[in-house]
Design a protein around this motif. Sequence first.
Motif, short mmCIF file in Angstrom:
data_model
loop_
_atom_site.label_atom_id
_atom_site.label_comp_id
_atom_site.label_asym_id
_atom_site.label_seq_id
_atom_site.Cartn_x
_atom_site.Cartn_y
_atom_site.Cartn_z
N ILE A 112 6.98 1.32 8.12
CA ILE A 112 6.34 0.09 8.69
C ILE A 112 6.79 -0.09 10.14
CG2 ILE A 112 6.45 -2.38 8.56
CD1 ILE A 112 6.61 -2.36 5.59
N ARG A 113 8.24 0.20 10.39
CA ARG A 113 8.55 0.10 11.95
C ARG A 113 7.63 1.36 12.53
NH1 ARG A 113 13.50 1.82 11.65
NH2 ARG A 113 14.36 0.63 9.61
N LEU A 114 7.46 2.19 12.13
CA LEU A 114 6.77 3.45 12.76
C LEU A 114 5.31 2.93 13.11
CD1 LEU A 114 7.99 6.07 13.61
CD2 LEU A 114 7.07 7.12 11.63
N VAL A 115 4.80 2.53 12.11
CA VAL A 115 3.43 2.08 12.22
C VAL A 115 3.35 0.85 13.31
CG1 VAL A 115 1.69 0.97 11.19
CG2 VAL A 115 2.67 2.76 9.82
N ARG A 116 4.12 -0.05 13.12
CA ARG A 116 4.24 -0.94 14.10
C ARG A 116 4.28 -0.79 15.61
NH1 ARG A 116 7.39 -5.94 10.75
NH2 ARG A 116 5.73 -6.44 9.58
N ALA A 117 5.19 0.42 15.66
CA ALA A 117 5.62 0.99 16.96
C ALA A 117 4.67 1.56 17.75
CB ALA A 117 6.91 1.66 16.79
N ASP B 211 0.82 -1.21 0.24
CA ASP B 211 -0.03 0.04 0.05
C ASP B 211 0.91 1.38 0.10
OD1 ASP B 211 -2.32 -1.48 -0.19
OD2 ASP B 211 -2.64 -1.49 2.13
N LEU B 212 1.98 1.25 0.72
CA LEU B 212 2.79 2.54 0.83
C LEU B 212 3.42 2.66 -0.37
CD1 LEU B 212 4.84 2.19 4.29
CD2 LEU B 212 3.29 4.23 3.25
N ARG B 213 3.98 1.52 -0.94
CA ARG B 213 4.53 1.93 -2.43
C ARG B 213 3.74 2.24 -3.53
NH1 ARG B 213 9.55 -1.22 -1.59
NH2 ARG B 213 9.04 -2.77 0.33
N GLU B 214 2.32 1.74 -3.23
CA GLU B 214 1.47 2.32 -4.30
C GLU B 214 0.92 3.77 -3.85
OE1 GLU B 214 -1.58 -0.67 -4.13
OE2 GLU B 214 0.09 -2.20 -5.28
N GLY B 215 1.33 4.42 -2.91
CA GLY B 215 0.85 5.61 -2.35
C GLY B 215 -0.43 5.56 -1.62
N LYS B 216 -0.99 4.34 -1.51
CA LYS B 216 -2.32 4.25 -0.66
C LYS B 216 -2.17 4.52 0.81
CE LYS B 216 -4.05 1.92 -4.42
NZ LYS B 216 -4.03 0.36 -4.29
N VAL B 217 -2.90 5.53 1.29
CA VAL B 217 -2.83 5.74 2.53
C VAL B 217 -3.98 5.16 3.35
CG1 VAL B 217 -3.18 8.00 4.31
CG2 VAL B 217 -1.70 8.03 2.21
N THR B 218 -3.41 4.12 4.35
CA THR B 218 -4.80 3.44 4.97
C THR B 218 -4.77 3.70 6.30
OG1 THR B 218 -3.13 1.53 5.15
CG2 THR B 218 -4.68 1.51 3.12
N LEU B 219 -5.61 3.32 7.03
CA LEU B 219 -6.00 3.50 8.58
C LEU B 219 -4.77 3.26 9.34
CD1 LEU B 219 -8.04 4.88 10.15
CD2 LEU B 219 -9.20 2.77 10.87
N PRO B 220 -4.04 2.35 9.42
CA PRO B 220 -3.03 2.23 10.25
C PRO B 220 -2.10 3.45 10.01
CG PRO B 220 -3.27 0.19 9.38
CD PRO B 220 -4.18 1.12 8.38
N LEU B 221 -1.64 3.73 8.84
CA LEU B 221 -0.83 5.12 8.51
C LEU B 221 -1.49 6.43 9.13
CD1 LEU B 221 1.65 6.12 7.24
CD2 LEU B 221 0.65 6.22 5.06
N ILE B 222 -2.79 6.55 8.87
CA ILE B 222 -3.63 7.70 9.29
C ILE B 222 -3.44 7.87 10.76
CG2 ILE B 222 -5.94 8.66 9.52
CD1 ILE B 222 -6.64 7.36 6.63
N HIS B 223 -3.58 6.60 11.52
CA HIS B 223 -3.14 6.67 12.97
C HIS B 223 -1.88 7.19 13.31
CE1 HIS B 223 -7.43 5.50 13.93
NE2 HIS B 223 -7.11 4.16 13.71
N THR B 224 -0.97 6.77 12.56
CA THR B 224 0.32 6.97 12.96
C THR B 224 0.53 8.21 12.55
OG1 THR B 224 0.89 4.64 12.17
CG2 THR B 224 2.75 6.08 12.49
N LEU B 225 0.18 8.96 11.51
CA LEU B 225 0.50 10.14 11.21
C LEU B 225 -0.21 11.08 12.29
CD1 LEU B 225 0.13 10.07 7.27
CD2 LEU B 225 2.09 10.07 8.48
N SER B 226 -1.23 11.05 12.71
CA SER B 226 -1.99 11.61 13.54
C SER B 226 -1.16 11.80 14.91
CB SER B 226 -3.41 11.07 14.03
OG SER B 226 -3.22 10.08 14.79
N GLN B 227 -0.48 10.83 15.15
CA GLN B 227 0.65 11.15 16.38
C GLN B 227 1.93 11.75 16.10
OE1 GLN B 227 0.56 7.13 18.38
NE2 GLN B 227 -1.51 7.15 18.47
N LEU B 228 2.25 12.17 15.02
CA LEU B 228 3.44 12.74 14.71
C LEU B 228 3.55 14.05 14.68
CD1 LEU B 228 4.80 10.41 11.81
CD2 LEU B 228 5.22 10.23 14.17
N ALA B 229 4.59 14.84 15.13
CA ALA B 229 4.66 16.33 14.80
C ALA B 229 4.50 16.70 13.42
CB ALA B 229 5.80 16.84 15.57
#
Length: 325
Positions: free
Chosen positions: A274-279, A231-249
Amino acid sequence: MPLHKLNLEQFEEYFTRINEELYKVFDSRVPLVEEVGQYAVFSSGKRLRPLIFVLCCELCDYSGKDVYQFSTIFEYIHVASLLHDDVLDNAATRRKRPSANQVWGNQAAVLEGDFLFAKALSVAVRADNIPFLTKLTETAVRMTEGQILELAHVNDWQLTKAQYMEIITAKTASLISGACACGAILSEAPSHVETALTQFGLNIGIAFQLIDDLLDYTASEAEFGKPVGKDLREGKVTLPLIHTLSQLAPQETERLMERCAHAGPEDADVETMIRLVRANGALDRTWEEARAFVTGAVDYLDVFPDSPIKRNLQNLGRYIIERRY
Ligand code: FPP
Ligand code: MG
């Protein structure tokens, strides 16, 4: 049954009959159509959508002999959409093998998708039932809208959860929901039953795609059958990434987006993400949300008395959140 033991073996008899019908319906005078179809339809696939349709018909006491024949509609539409999806994504792998576009090229893959979609409709008209056809065609419209909406948001790191939910509801949940609704329609069930099954399907469909998007960050390629981080490689922003980004500065998001979204991510960037999302707990949150959708789905079955068929549908909901591929 403990959750980790739940699998699809209990539905083996259903799958045998579904596969028999898929074979009966599938034929073409053009050898290439049969060759690509054989590869795309018959060598793998969980057959979840036809199964759900059959179970919904059974739940509504449908007694027609044609239920398995009509169940093929949902597998054909599903496989058609995957053939097209793999062309859109330029995907190299599907179900642990090279994708059809990889083997025969984009043109053959698109046309095979068209063939299967047309086949599905040619089976559907045999029902001679306008509400059934209406539901099916509306479903195809919704799927396509979802896919186009997704396309419009490729590399959109500002994608909101609401927008993401709209995409997955349309591209994925609409077909599962359509299969449930068509089961009710074919059975001439009362409208409150059709509504309940429509909602059941919509909710398990959403859960299904949430898990699909979660597995893209967690599964091993060997199990999942497609590369992790796709998904990341295809530029697909999905819920795990949305949650992760919401916690970053914001500056951190900006920096990662610069690396991943603009030029297309390098392997190292995908690994970092992937590491960031998993963490950061995003996967647990996504899984919990999927679980809540399944719970919501099962609640819609309250209109039916307890029965083995109802329990089968409940189990299927549980399978959807426990699956590993
Ligand atoms: C796979 O999702 C794709 C879909 C759920 C829907 C595809 C829909 C279309 C191509 C439009 C409608 C087509 C027809 C024939 C009506 P994904 O990309 O999240 O999954 P993946 O990771 O397995 O590729
Ligand atoms: Mg895809």
